[in-house]
Design a protein around this motif. Structure first.
Motif, PDB file in Angstrom:
ATOM      1  N   GLN A 155       0.888  -1.096   0.088  1.00 34.45           N
ATOM      2  CA  GLN A 155       0.043  -0.118   0.013  1.00 34.45           C
ATOM      3  C   GLN A 155       0.659   1.230  -0.221  1.00 34.45           C
TER       4      GLN A 155
ATOM      5  N   GLU B  90      -4.970   2.596  -2.729  1.00 36.04           N
ATOM      6  CA  GLU B  90      -5.549   1.438  -2.212  1.00 36.04           C
ATOM      7  C   GLU B  90      -4.485   0.236  -2.168  1.00 36.04           C
ATOM      8  N   ARG B  91      -4.795  -0.661  -1.211  1.00 36.75           N
ATOM      9  CA  ARG B  91      -3.954  -1.900  -1.129  1.00 36.75           C
ATOM     10  C   ARG B  91      -3.785  -2.849  -2.203  1.00 36.75           C
ATOM     11  N   GLU B  92      -2.891  -3.250  -2.648  1.00 41.01           N
ATOM     12  CA  GLU B  92      -3.077  -4.313  -3.784  1.00 41.01           C
ATOM     13  C   GLU B  92      -2.215  -5.508  -3.547  1.00 41.01           C
TER      14      GLU B  92
END
Length: 125
Positions: free
Chosen positions: A39, A44-46
């Motif tokens: 992140q 956004e967290r990926e």
């Protein structure tokens, strides 16, 4: 129950390499698929990569394919992420997460049972 601790992050120049580690303490580590997420600030967290309990058929995000390699050592309760040819856009906090069910299905399609606290990776000249 598992406790996950990431390490190996740091500052590296573009084109450089880092090796992240995820150490697991607890029982039955070998039953879990392990994912790496990242992140970046404001993003956004990926999902980055995933390795199933068996250690085969590792999955990678397109953005890191060919540059990152994930592996695990079930005897040592360790998971690794070898990151080469690093780019500034790889800068993020990297997390490992464990999922008992779902294998390496699509990110977002399974729930995670345990998360680490994260390790910062900064790619900058």
């Amino acid at each position: 129950q598992l406790h996950l601790v990431e390490s190996g992050g740091g500052l590296v120049q573009p084109g450089g390499s880092l090796r992240l580690s995820c150490a697991a303490s607890g029982n039955s580590f070998y039953y879990y698929a392990i994912d790496w997420f990242r992140q970046a600030p404001g993003k956004e967290r990926e999902g980055v990569s995933c390795i199933p309990d068996t250690g085969d058929l590792t999955k990678y995000a397109d953005s890191v394919k060919g540059r990152f390699t994930m592996s695990r050592d079930n005897a040592k309760n360790m998971v690794y992420l070898e990151m080469n040819s690093l780019k500034p856009e790889d800068t993020a906090v990297y997390y490992c997460a464990a999922a008992l069910y779902g294998g390496c299905s699509d990110w977002g399609a399974k729930s995670y049972d345990y998360w680490g606290q994260g390790t910062q990776v900064t790619v900058s000249s």
